[in-house]
Design a protein around this motif. Sequence first.
Motif, PDB file in Angstrom:
ATOM      1  N   ASP A  57      -5.124  -8.458   8.533  1.00 55.57           N
ATOM      2  CA  ASP A  57      -5.938  -8.939   7.418  1.00 55.57           C
ATOM      3  C   ASP A  57      -5.043  -9.546   6.342  1.00 55.57           C
ATOM      4  OD1 ASP A  57      -7.532  -9.134   5.027  1.00 55.57           O
ATOM      5  OD2 ASP A  57      -8.956  -7.752   5.960  1.00 55.57           O
ATOM      6  N   VAL A  58      -4.968 -10.867   6.325  1.00 59.62           N
ATOM      7  CA  VAL A  58      -4.089 -11.577   5.394  1.00 59.62           C
ATOM      8  C   VAL A  58      -4.485 -11.293   3.946  1.00 59.62           C
ATOM      9  CG1 VAL A  58      -3.312 -13.875   4.663  1.00 59.62           C
ATOM     10  CG2 VAL A  58      -3.600 -13.366   7.089  1.00 59.62           C
ATOM     11  N   VAL A  59      -5.778 -11.270   3.653  1.00 52.00           N
ATOM     12  CA  VAL A  59      -6.249 -11.044   2.282  1.00 52.00           C
ATOM     13  C   VAL A  59      -5.790  -9.678   1.781  1.00 52.00           C
ATOM     14  CG1 VAL A  59      -8.303 -10.744   0.830  1.00 52.00           C
ATOM     15  CG2 VAL A  59      -8.210 -12.608   2.501  1.00 52.00           C
ATOM     16  N   LEU A  60      -6.009  -8.622   2.577  1.00 53.06           N
ATOM     17  CA  LEU A  60      -5.607  -7.282   2.136  1.00 53.06           C
ATOM     18  C   LEU A  60      -4.086  -7.138   2.070  1.00 53.06           C
ATOM     19  CD1 LEU A  60      -8.156  -4.790   3.712  1.00 53.06           C
ATOM     20  CD2 LEU A  60      -7.938  -5.540   1.347  1.00 53.06           C
ATOM     21  N   CYS A  61      -3.390  -7.696   3.048  1.00 52.96           N
ATOM     22  CA  CYS A  61      -1.922  -7.610   3.017  1.00 52.96           C
ATOM     23  C   CYS A  61      -1.360  -8.299   1.782  1.00 52.96           C
ATOM     24  CB  CYS A  61      -1.322  -8.204   4.289  1.00 52.96           C
ATOM     25  SG  CYS A  61      -1.551  -7.165   5.742  1.00 52.96           S
ATOM     26  N   ASP A  62      -1.926  -9.447   1.423  1.00 54.09           N
ATOM     27  CA  ASP A  62      -1.472 -10.141   0.215  1.00 54.09           C
ATOM     28  C   ASP A  62      -1.814  -9.347  -1.043  1.00 54.09           C
ATOM     29  OD1 ASP A  62      -0.397 -12.218   1.679  1.00 54.09           O
ATOM     30  OD2 ASP A  62      -2.057 -13.609   1.288  1.00 54.09           O
ATOM     31  N   ALA A  63      -3.030  -8.793  -1.089  1.00 56.85           N
ATOM     32  CA  ALA A  63      -3.476  -8.067  -2.282  1.00 56.85           C
ATOM     33  C   ALA A  63      -2.717  -6.756  -2.474  1.00 56.85           C
ATOM     34  CB  ALA A  63      -4.980  -7.792  -2.200  1.00 56.85           C
ATOM     35  N   LEU A  64      -2.529  -6.010  -1.400  1.00 60.25           N
ATOM     36  CA  LEU A  64      -1.858  -4.714  -1.499  1.00 60.25           C
ATOM     37  C   LEU A  64      -0.342  -4.858  -1.494  1.00 60.25           C
ATOM     38  CD1 LEU A  64      -4.088  -2.663   0.972  1.00 60.25           C
ATOM     39  CD2 LEU A  64      -4.210  -2.693  -1.533  1.00 60.25           C
TER      40      LEU A  64
END
Length: 115
Positions: A57-64
Amino acid sequence: MPSSAACAYLVTAAVIAAGLDGLRQELPLPPPGQSAADGAAPLPTDLAASLLALKADVVLCDALGEELVRWFVGVKEAEMATIAQRIATPPEDLKHSTAEQCILSAWRHMYLEFL
């Protein structure tokens, strides 16, 4: 879906990140109670599948943050390995125990060793 064992801070961060991504992409809200029959994507059904989904999950990896995700996944994979090892080769006092008892023993060994 988060459980009572989930870290409230990580769950909150993930929900906010997903919500912001949806707003940025102007995604429509799904209908209430959407099911697989209605086109909902299936959720992972176990920890191993959940960790694979998180890493993808690119979105979660970037956010976290890549580092937090790497450490989180590493800790969870180590927990799974410890539990699998406890079940496969239980300590002498658990030789005739159920898998559930071996799992409980593994959790005690990992996190409650000094209690």
